[in-house]
Design a protein around this motif. Sequence first.
Motif, PDB file in Angstrom:
ATOM      1  N   THR A 142       4.097 -66.240  -7.725  1.00 52.37           N
ATOM      2  CA  THR A 142       4.488 -65.117  -8.567  1.00 52.37           C
ATOM      3  C   THR A 142       4.652 -65.604 -10.006  1.00 52.37           C
ATOM      4  O   THR A 142       5.191 -66.678 -10.240  1.00 52.37           O
TER       5      THR A 142
ATOM      6  N   ALA B  23      11.971 -63.463 -10.015  1.00 48.38           N
ATOM      7  CA  ALA B  23      12.768 -62.470  -9.287  1.00 48.38           C
ATOM      8  C   ALA B  23      14.127 -62.307  -9.947  1.00 48.38           C
ATOM      9  O   ALA B  23      14.717 -61.219  -9.953  1.00 48.38           O
TER      10      ALA B  23
ATOM     11  N   SER C 135      15.853 -51.390  -5.414  1.00 52.91           N
ATOM     12  CA  SER C 135      15.207 -52.404  -4.580  1.00 52.91           C
ATOM     13  C   SER C 135      14.297 -53.279  -5.443  1.00 52.91           C
ATOM     14  O   SER C 135      13.587 -52.769  -6.315  1.00 52.91           O
ATOM     15  N   GLY C 136      14.354 -54.592  -5.196  1.00 52.38           N
ATOM     16  CA  GLY C 136      13.499 -55.504  -5.935  1.00 52.38           C
ATOM     17  C   GLY C 136      14.025 -55.926  -7.293  1.00 52.38           C
ATOM     18  O   GLY C 136      13.319 -56.583  -8.060  1.00 52.38           O
ATOM     19  N   CYS C 137      15.296 -55.593  -7.592  1.00 48.00           N
ATOM     20  CA  CYS C 137      15.833 -55.920  -8.918  1.00 48.00           C
ATOM     21  C   CYS C 137      16.396 -57.338  -8.988  1.00 48.00           C
ATOM     22  O   CYS C 137      16.752 -57.809 -10.066  1.00 48.00           O
ATOM     23  N   GLY C 138      16.510 -58.024  -7.844  1.00 44.83           N
ATOM     24  CA  GLY C 138      16.997 -59.397  -7.838  1.00 44.83           C
ATOM     25  C   GLY C 138      18.428 -59.567  -7.384  1.00 44.83           C
ATOM     26  O   GLY C 138      18.943 -60.688  -7.328  1.00 44.83           O
TER      27      GLY C 138
ATOM     28  N   THR D 243      18.630 -61.577  -4.015  1.00 41.82           N
ATOM     29  CA  THR D 243      18.222 -62.956  -4.295  1.00 41.82           C
ATOM     30  C   THR D 243      19.355 -63.716  -4.977  1.00 41.82           C
ATOM     31  O   THR D 243      19.626 -64.881  -4.654  1.00 41.82           O
TER      32      THR D 243
ATOM     33  N   HIS E  88      22.706 -50.626  -3.626  1.00 43.22           N
ATOM     34  CA  HIS E  88      21.875 -49.815  -4.510  1.00 43.22           C
ATOM     35  C   HIS E  88      22.533 -48.452  -4.735  1.00 43.22           C
ATOM     36  O   HIS E  88      21.984 -47.606  -5.424  1.00 43.22           O
TER      37      HIS E  88
ATOM     38  N   ASN F 250      18.118 -54.911 -13.292  1.00 38.80           N
ATOM     39  CA  ASN F 250      16.782 -54.322 -13.182  1.00 38.80           C
ATOM     40  C   ASN F 250      15.749 -55.387 -13.530  1.00 38.80           C
ATOM     41  O   ASN F 250      15.881 -56.091 -14.532  1.00 38.80           O
ATOM     42  N   GLU F 251      14.758 -55.543 -12.655  1.00 41.13           N
ATOM     43  CA  GLU F 251      13.684 -56.517 -12.852  1.00 41.13           C
ATOM     44  C   GLU F 251      14.217 -57.921 -13.118  1.00 41.13           C
ATOM     45  O   GLU F 251      13.724 -58.646 -13.984  1.00 41.13           O
TER      46      GLU F 251
END
Length: 350
Positions: free
Chosen positions: A16, A20, A40-43, A46, A196, A212-213
């Motif tokens: 990638t 992340a 979802s996927g914002c880190g 992680t 979330h 975010n991101e």
Amino acid sequence: MSFIQLNGITKFFTRTLKPAVDNLSLHIEKGEIITLLGPSGCGKTTTLRMLAGFEQPSTGTIQVGDEVVFKDGRSLPPEKRGIGMVFQDYALFPHLTIEKNVMFGLNKWSTKQKKERVREVLELVGLSEFNKRYPSELSGGQQQRVALARALAPRPHVILMDEPFSNLDAGLREKMRYEVTAILRKADTTAIIVTHDQKDAFAVSDRVVVMNEGIIQQIASPKEMYRCPKNCFVAQFVGKTNLLSGTLCPDLKHVETNIGRVCLPSALTESMDNVMVSIRPEGCRLSEKGRYVGTVERVTYTGEYQEVTVRLNGDLTVEPMVIYASIEQDVEVGSVISFDITPELVALVD
């Protein structure tokens, strides 16, 4: 010095180009309840896993208390970090009683110490009388409290909770927000929660961290976050809002927008060019002689209030506004209404 310190944490996964988690720094005080909030996927998960030791950062340092648990690629194993984890699905052993589930992480304790500690934590979470039952014999909320008791049993420095309320129905969810917060406060435990859901975050947290991101967008108390969102993303993710662009007036307290002049909570200290304002729907109050006039396009009855979509000034090029009206007020599609805007629920955003 803060109890937990994450400094310059970045995480790349294999193959990638975009991290992340991107240069994240977060300091948490002892006894605080912090929520990582974002889509979802914002880190956020992680970040939680890196703190727990299940993932290693690509760069950065992590310190818990006086101990550096990650630095320069050197990582302390998860079991030596003094961190308790409550997983989203609770991860209880179905073949073990509640007592033995809670006892599972106390391997190095004597039998007497184990039994005493299990008694203490089950009493703390209000499940003393269920110690001989199995997980399948408990409700979802009770299973969650067992998972929390198991995480608290070894007396960890920190409790991490990943989406702790997502498996619960609406009524139980609200009850468990209160119960989990009360248990964490009573145990005087530092906790980091991932969710979330804005309502979950606001109900349990001292401070909320919106991501975010892979980047932290804002860190603030729930009240400050809602009233003074830092940017458009936070304003829209944390509840509903109306975003309007405009020009700051010479008095530095009003903004000229395409729906008219909007008053800010207080005057700015310096002039700015084009600005963006966030107006919360509940900040718009229906009034017979209100400053703002529009035609009702849609009414959604929620039970607690009516969500009213209003087209102002008949201008189809301008996004309609969403305002909240009390359930006692008679609002019909096609009718013309007027309202005022409470300055305290207006904020300038980036």
